[in-house]
Scaffold this active site. Structure first.
Site, PDB file in Angstrom:
ATOM      1  CE  LYS A  23      -4.086   1.781   2.392  1.00  0.00           C
ATOM      2  NZ  LYS A  23      -5.024   1.901   1.284  1.00  0.00           N
TER       3      LYS A  23
HETATM    4  C1  LIG Z   1      -6.623   0.067  -4.085  1.00  0.00           C
HETATM    5  C2  LIG Z   1      -7.319  -0.462  -2.886  1.00  0.00           C
HETATM    6  N1  LIG Z   1      -7.844  -1.691  -2.932  1.00  0.00           N
HETATM    7  C3  LIG Z   1      -8.490  -2.226  -1.880  1.00  0.00           C
HETATM    8  C4  LIG Z   1      -8.654  -1.506  -0.711  1.00  0.00           C
HETATM    9  C5  LIG Z   1      -9.365  -2.122   0.439  1.00  0.00           C
HETATM   10  O1  LIG Z   1      -8.461  -2.504   1.440  1.00  0.00           O
HETATM   11  P1  LIG Z   1      -8.867  -2.528   2.959  1.00  0.00           P
HETATM   12  O2  LIG Z   1     -10.099  -3.324   3.063  1.00  0.00           O
HETATM   13  O3  LIG Z   1      -7.737  -3.160   3.659  1.00  0.00           O
HETATM   14  O4  LIG Z   1      -9.083  -1.118   3.364  1.00  0.00           O
HETATM   15  C6  LIG Z   1      -8.125  -0.214  -0.620  1.00  0.00           C
HETATM   16  C7  LIG Z   1      -8.262   0.552   0.597  1.00  0.00           C
HETATM   17  O5  LIG Z   1      -7.344   0.728   1.330  1.00  0.00           O
HETATM   18  C8  LIG Z   1      -7.431   0.312  -1.725  1.00  0.00           C
HETATM   19  O6  LIG Z   1      -6.915   1.541  -1.677  1.00  0.00           O
END
Ligand SMILES: Cc1ncc(COP(=O)(O)O)c(C=O)c1O
Length: 362
Positions: free
Chosen positions: A174
């Protein structure tokens, strides 16, 4: 404490914690600043997390804190960020921040980035000479895709922009830079009158939204793209999968064709910010009955009950902030055990947090 009035325009932000955790200390919001020549501003060298803290009868409860912080550390490892922070120290810092904020619910944003050593500035792409800085902020964030979206769903499009390819930028990390791709997807959707865009992977299969994972429901089976479709291993996605198991709903990770979005019975996004948001149309084609489907509603209901502490979660998912005893946040040299003198329901869990690699089949 929090500010009474916020300034953000994207969602109904009203309150921002006026302290920010920085490298082991709490500093004022106004002092949380970086030099414009910091490496991160020029080359996107940051990794971050987004974590929700929910208002429950037992006070603020942070949702899957340990899993988020584990992903944070994984992202740092991928980008060779050699830092001093521990899983427990970061969890501890988040709990302390929420406690100090006085917010009963909030969104927590840890970020680790390459900054600038003003006494020995380095301006090249090579990130190694630049010092690392770690901050955690918090604010009260409303429903990411709008208040009514949770019930009525959102109208979305398939983006002309593809998601990152696995050998260009790792979607598993991330990182701030990944969100340049997300911004292209989001802006295109917004200027064309949609709430969100769905990106395909480099093979043309469905990947994810700009900030959410995606699920479709067909013949009572819930399907979601695998990690090999260049998705972020979403913690809400994992929660949905586990909730499906709890509810006896069949759930599978499968490559999903674009056309499947149009003929699905139901579709929804999952994410920390978006929570569980139904999708009512894709490219102006109505999905199912054009509202929140029954299976989506059941999963959503279970999710919100769990986050409110009103329903047992499949694991120790909530860290009740007011029930944690904290030592001073650990910065370095502290063992994880020392940083958690109290019993921390979610954090003392013995089992590994989230196995990001196990669920990556097609
Ligand atoms: C590109 C992307 N995909 C998926 C998610 C969902 O991830 P999470 O459920 O851990 O927030 C996020 C959010 O953070 C995201 O930015």
């Amino acid at each position: 404490m929090f500010r009474k009035e916020g300034t953000a325009k994207d969602v109904s932000t009203t309150r921002i914690c006026d302290e920010v955790w920085h490298d082991g200390e709490f500093i004022k919001w106004n002092d949380a600043r970086v030099h414009v020549m910091s490496h991160v501003l020029h080359y996107g060298s940051s990794i971050f997390e987004g974590i929700r803290c929910y208002d429950t009868k037992r006070g603020p409860a942070i949702f899957r804190l340990k899993e988020h912080m584990q992903r944070f550390l994984n992202s740092a490892r991928i980008y060779r960020m050699e830092h001093k922070w521990t899983l427990a120290g970061l969890c501890d810092a988040s709990v302390a921040l929420v406690k100090r904020s006085g917010l009963e619910q909030c969104y927590i944003r840890p970020i680790l980035f390459r900054s600038l050593d003003e006494s020995k500035p380095a301006f090249g792409v090579n990130p190694f000479p630049n010092p690392l800085a770690c901050y955690i902020g918090a604010w009260d964030w409303g429903k990411y895709l709008g208040d009514e979206a949770i019930e009525q769903g959102v109208d979305v499009c398939v983006s002309t922009w593809n998601r990152l390819t696995p050998n260009s930028m790792p979607a598993m990390a991330k990182s701030g830079a990944n969100y340049m791709n997300s911004q292209l997807i989001k802006m295109e959707a917004l200027v064309n009158g949609f709430a969100e865009g769905i990106a395909l992977d480099d093979r043309g299969y469905v990947s994810e939204g700009s900030g959410e994972n995606i699920f479709v429901v067909a013949n009572d089976t819930v399907l979601t793209p695998p990690l090999s479709s260049s998705i972020l291993a979403g913690i809400t996605r994992d929660s949905v999968i586990q909730i499906c198991h709890q509810l006896g709903i069949t759930v599978k990770e499968r490559s999903i064709q674009r056309a499947a979005l149009y003929v699905a019975d139901e579709a929804f996004f999952s994410g920390t910010a978006a929570e569980i948001t139904p999708i009512r149309s894709v490219d102006r084609i109505t999905v199912g009955n054009g509202g929140r489907g029954e299976i989506t509603a059941n999963i959503q209901k279970a999710f919100f009950e769990i986050t409110k502490g009103e329903r047992p979660a499949p694991g120790a998912w909530l860290t009740y902030v007011n029930e944690q005893e904290l030592s001073a946040p650990v910065v370095d040299g502290g063992s994880e055990a020392e940083s958690f003198p109290g019993s921390t329901e979610a954090l003392n869990e013995q089992e590994p947090v989230l196995n990001y690699l196990a669920a990556s089949g097609d």
